[in-house]
Write an enzyme that holds these catalytic residues in place. Sequence first.
Site, PDB file in Angstrom:
ATOM      1  N   ALA A  38     -19.140  14.418 -26.546  1.00  9.57           N
ATOM      2  CA  ALA A  38     -18.774  15.652 -27.236  1.00  9.57           C
ATOM      3  C   ALA A  38     -19.938  16.067 -28.109  1.00  9.57           C
ATOM      4  CB  ALA A  38     -17.519  15.441 -28.094  1.00  9.57           C
ATOM      5  N   HIS A  52       0.836  -1.190   0.000  1.00 14.41           N
ATOM      6  CA  HIS A  52       0.000   0.000   0.000  1.00 14.41           C
ATOM      7  C   HIS A  52       0.878   1.250   0.000  1.00 14.41           C
ATOM      8  CE1 HIS A  52      -3.821  -2.163   1.697  1.00 14.41           C
ATOM      9  NE2 HIS A  52      -3.355  -2.718   0.599  1.00 14.41           N
ATOM     10  N   LEU A  83     -11.731   1.884 -28.513  1.00 21.47           N
ATOM     11  CA  LEU A  83     -11.922   2.046 -27.072  1.00 21.47           C
ATOM     12  C   LEU A  83     -10.655   1.762 -26.268  1.00 21.47           C
ATOM     13  CD1 LEU A  83     -15.486   0.527 -26.503  1.00 21.47           C
ATOM     14  CD2 LEU A  83     -14.845   2.897 -27.021  1.00 21.47           C
ATOM     15  N   GLU A  92       1.389   3.778   2.084  1.00 20.69           N
ATOM     16  CA  GLU A  92       2.193   4.102   3.247  1.00 20.69           C
ATOM     17  C   GLU A  92       3.476   3.274   3.279  1.00 20.69           C
ATOM     18  OE1 GLU A  92      -2.167   4.375   4.686  1.00 20.69           O
ATOM     19  OE2 GLU A  92      -0.996   3.371   3.119  1.00 20.69           O
TER      20      GLU A  92
END
Length: 342
Positions: A158, A54, A208, A56
């Site tokens: 758009a 993680h 895509l 940290e």
Amino acid sequence: MTDPALAEALQRAVDASEDVRGRTSPNPPVGAVVLDAAGRIAGVGATQPPGGPHAEVMALRAAGERARGGTAVVTLEPCNHTGRTGPCTRALIDAGIATVYYAVPDPNPSAAGGAATLRAAGIVVHEGLGADVVAAGPLRAWLHRTRTGRPHVTWKYAATLDGRIAATDGTSRWISGPESRAIVHADRARLDAIVVGTGTVLADDPWLTARLPDGSLAPHQPLRVVVGTRDLPTRARVLDDAAPTLVLRTHDVDEVLDALTAHPDVLLEGGPRLAGAFLAARRIDRIQAYIAPVLLGDGLSAVRDAGVHTIAEAIRFRRERVETVGADVLITLVPDREQRSG
């Protein structure tokens, strides 16, 4: 600790979080910064792909012994449970961190409680540093999925000034400008999934994929999701091996979202009927509308069949942000929960 030092650390943590967005699911894309006892940046880290350390832990590794007596600035409350990795609270305690600032509390009951554990170990803990920035930024989709149980859906389209996404002959390249298209591809590289309907695939044969400025594929590709009951051509570009693809033979919006629970950040790029179905189901959590300085006078509208028959039923949104992108204007909207009618 000076305010400028904390502000810089927070921004570095947010940037680190944004850099890994789309690559950490089902874990949140957290960013962390460790400051040494003198307030200097000693380590920066972000959540690694599932099974990896993680944020940290990554920041503590970078800081090494400089972490002792220092401060950690984290975008999410440090986790307090053991999953595929150990609890981040234990890593912070063992490293000798003296103070922790975090932006938002962890809404996941199995991981929450980190702040209390840190305080019990004698660490000074502050909640809320940059909470608004983090909650509306890189952790937006993960927080939404954790709280509601369903993915966060952004509808992106758009359109011209008169709300058309294609001319009467079906042509739509290009309504928006190159700057807008570059942003769209950068955003795709941080998504979990892109959803379109079979009609879009049959009409436009979209790829895509997320692409870099030189046209090559970005390192991270979102899941391509095609919704509908019509058969797709075997040579459709969306079926190639450039990115994973999921074909869902359904028109039910909640069935689509149920299939994407492990993909919290979802972009809807489908045509007007698919957009209308998601709007009618009240499953649009954000709109990103790229409005180009173009008029067509006729053509395909951005949305159809949204379940609205009178102005009192209008689906209302409120403005979150407006920005200029080249010649276009990008309007970001979120649902108006009060649903006031004028």
